[in-house]
Design an enzyme around this catalytic site. Structure first.
Site, PDB file in Angstrom:
ATOM      1  N   LYS A  22       6.714  -6.187  -3.100  1.00  0.00           N
ATOM      2  CA  LYS A  22       6.698  -6.483  -1.664  1.00  0.00           C
ATOM      3  C   LYS A  22       5.794  -5.515  -0.921  1.00  0.00           C
ATOM      4  O   LYS A  22       5.020  -5.912  -0.039  1.00  0.00           O
ATOM      5  CB  LYS A  22       8.114  -6.398  -1.093  1.00  0.00           C
ATOM      6  CG  LYS A  22       8.186  -6.711   0.400  1.00  0.00           C
ATOM      7  CD  LYS A  22       9.438  -6.189   1.061  1.00  0.00           C
ATOM      8  CE  LYS A  22       9.355  -4.694   1.281  1.00  0.00           C
ATOM      9  NZ  LYS A  22      10.429  -4.191   2.189  1.00  0.00           N
ATOM     10  N   ASN A  23       5.869  -4.234  -1.266  1.00  0.00           N
ATOM     11  CA  ASN A  23       5.105  -3.232  -0.539  1.00  0.00           C
ATOM     12  C   ASN A  23       3.610  -3.310  -0.831  1.00  0.00           C
ATOM     13  O   ASN A  23       2.816  -2.655  -0.148  1.00  0.00           O
ATOM     14  CB  ASN A  23       5.635  -1.830  -0.855  1.00  0.00           C
ATOM     15  CG  ASN A  23       6.998  -1.578  -0.239  1.00  0.00           C
ATOM     16  OD1 ASN A  23       7.392  -2.245   0.714  1.00  0.00           O
ATOM     17  ND2 ASN A  23       7.733  -0.627  -0.792  1.00  0.00           N
ATOM     18  N   ARG A  94       8.503  -3.638  10.048  1.00  0.00           N
ATOM     19  CA  ARG A  94       7.573  -2.585  10.449  1.00  0.00           C
ATOM     20  C   ARG A  94       6.173  -2.792   9.899  1.00  0.00           C
ATOM     21  O   ARG A  94       5.190  -2.375  10.512  1.00  0.00           O
ATOM     22  CB  ARG A  94       8.106  -1.223   9.986  1.00  0.00           C
ATOM     23  CG  ARG A  94       9.331  -0.741  10.721  1.00  0.00           C
ATOM     24  CD  ARG A  94       9.617   0.704  10.366  1.00  0.00           C
ATOM     25  NE  ARG A  94       8.466   1.544  10.597  1.00  0.00           N
ATOM     26  CZ  ARG A  94       8.147   2.085  11.773  1.00  0.00           C
ATOM     27  NH1 ARG A  94       8.914   1.863  12.829  1.00  0.00           N
ATOM     28  NH2 ARG A  94       7.074   2.840  11.903  1.00  0.00           N
ATOM     29  N   CYS A 118      14.355   2.539  13.450  1.00  0.00           N
ATOM     30  CA  CYS A 118      14.640   2.037  12.112  1.00  0.00           C
ATOM     31  C   CYS A 118      15.977   2.605  11.666  1.00  0.00           C
ATOM     32  O   CYS A 118      16.344   3.723  12.021  1.00  0.00           O
ATOM     33  CB  CYS A 118      13.531   2.447  11.144  1.00  0.00           C
ATOM     34  SG  CYS A 118      13.733   1.788   9.480  1.00  0.00           S
ATOM     35  N   ASP A 307      12.894   4.947  -2.157  1.00  0.00           N
ATOM     36  CA  ASP A 307      13.509   3.621  -2.292  1.00  0.00           C
ATOM     37  C   ASP A 307      14.363   3.483  -3.545  1.00  0.00           C
ATOM     38  O   ASP A 307      15.034   2.466  -3.725  1.00  0.00           O
ATOM     39  CB  ASP A 307      12.426   2.531  -2.300  1.00  0.00           C
ATOM     40  CG  ASP A 307      11.795   2.343  -0.926  1.00  0.00           C
ATOM     41  OD1 ASP A 307      12.370   2.831   0.059  1.00  0.00           O
ATOM     42  OD2 ASP A 307      10.726   1.708  -0.840  1.00  0.00           O
ATOM     43  N   ILE A 329      12.081  12.400   2.437  1.00  0.00           N
ATOM     44  CA  ILE A 329      11.163  11.467   3.090  1.00  0.00           C
ATOM     45  C   ILE A 329      11.716  10.972   4.423  1.00  0.00           C
ATOM     46  O   ILE A 329      11.032  11.017   5.449  1.00  0.00           O
ATOM     47  CB  ILE A 329      10.874  10.259   2.167  1.00  0.00           C
ATOM     48  CG1 ILE A 329      10.386  10.743   0.790  1.00  0.00           C
ATOM     49  CG2 ILE A 329       9.853   9.326   2.809  1.00  0.00           C
ATOM     50  CD1 ILE A 329       9.086  11.490   0.814  1.00  0.00           C
TER      51      ILE A 329
END
Length: 357
Positions: A22-23, A94, A118, A307, A329
């Site tokens: 997806k990224n 985003r 977020c 993630d 992060i």
């Protein structure tokens, strides 16, 4: 669906096809704004964010057409008819802000809604705007919107990121492809998704060197053309299924997964007692004799990915001994801890670290 029922206690076994990342897919879809021609993307994941990006590109005038019957290949292209990315779309995702650089580079103007807050903490876009300003763009803030303008064309510059930012690297990499002269992106993100984007841009006619390193050099070109590109497999999906196989004591083959994309995830899982073997067509994952505690600190790639932090913590919850998971992060990314504790886990949070017993 609004409810998923899980009956545990069974080891997972069999084969899972790893989908496209997806990224990587979202910025790759935005490359359709950089050319008059068609960009053909295959191995596109079936996700709500893909549908949102499709809506956004349609808002700008582009057509996103499925190729074939499985919905995994998209043809993107068409004239840019509108340069506004409205709040109702941007608030959902985003990554929508990634249209800003391509629009400025291609047509010289853009009006993009601020993405807002977020649930995993503040994720500002100041590096995006500062970098684009160095390339010659000017911005005004108007009622929650960013109004961007370029007089003539963007101009190459040397941009040093004060800290690693995946989104800013993607934004400026796309914009620099159509800028006059040379652009240097120093301290750039090195994620596999950045490499995938750069390789697609090169197929479209961009001139990029240093791909895969933290210093990207872009020689601007007059125009880009269409191209076909296959999206890389999702490394977070790979790591998630690897954790699931290890938690349940199973043995799972992850088809199309790539070991070289996993970075520190492989080393950390192996330290915890998870066997990960390369085989033709993918990776075989299984638990060895037992799981034991291992520490993880989230860092930019090739460090341990933020993630994967929650999935790894779930794995450590059923391991022997203690482990420490440190999040560097994003703030506020331990929201899963109270839910795991409700299920019987023993996790104590101390600032940016969690001790798992």
């Amino acid at each position: 669906m609004d409810r998923i029922r899980i009956r545990g206690g069974r080891p997972l076994a069999g084969e899972i096809q790893i989908g496209g990342a997806k990224n990587a897919a979202l910025p790759l879809m935005a490359t359709g704004l950089l050319t008059e021609d068609r960009v053909i993307l295959s191995n596109v994941p079936k996700l709500a964010d893909i549908d949102t990006m499709t809506l956004l590109l349609a808002q700008h005038g582009l057509a996103v057409d499925p190729v074939g019957n499985d919905g995994r290949t998209l043809s993107i292209g068409g004239p840019i008819a509108n340069t506004e990315a409205p709040y109702d779309i941007v608030r959902k995702m985003r990554a929508s802000v990634l249209v800003l650089g391509p629009l400025l580079a291609r047509v010289g103007e853009a009006r993009v809604s601020l993405p807002g807050g977020c649930s995993i903490g503040t994720r500002p876009i100041d590096l995006h705007l500062k970098g684009l300003e160095q390339l010659g763009a000017t911005f005004d803030l108007d009622g929650g919107y960013i109004d961007g303008r370029v007089t003539g064309r963007l101009r190459g510059a040397t941009i040093v990121f004060p800290f690693v930012s995946v989104g800013a690297t993607e934004q400026l990499l796309m914009a620099a492809c159509l800028a006059d002269g040379q652009t240097v992106l120093a301290n750039a993100a090195r994620e596999p998704e950045i490499t995938d984007l750069a390789e697609c841009l090169v197929r479209m006619g961009a001139r990029i060197s240093g791909i895969g390193s933290d210093k990207l050099i872009v020689e601007g070109v007059e125009r880009l053309h269409g191209a076909s590109h296959t999206i890389i497999p999702d490394r977070i999906e790979t790591g998630s299924y690897a954790c699931a196989a290890a938690i349940s004591g199973g043995s799972v083959f992850l088809r199309d997964a790539r070991l070289e994309h996993l970075g520190a995830t492989v080393r950390t899982l192996r330290e915890a007692g998870v066997e990960i073997l390369e085989q033709p067509g993918g990776l075989m994952v299984k638990r060895l004799n037992g799981l034991h505690g291992a520490d993880a600190m989230t860092e930019p790639y090739p460090g341990f990915p933020t993630d994967m932090q929650a999935q790894f913590m779930a794995l450590m919850s059923v391991a022997e001994g203690a482990s420490m998971v440190t999040e560097t992060i994003f703030e506020n990314r331990f929201m899963h801890v109270p839910e795991l504790n409700r299920m019987g886990a023993r996790i104590n949070v101390h600032g940016a670290s969690a001790i798992v017993r």
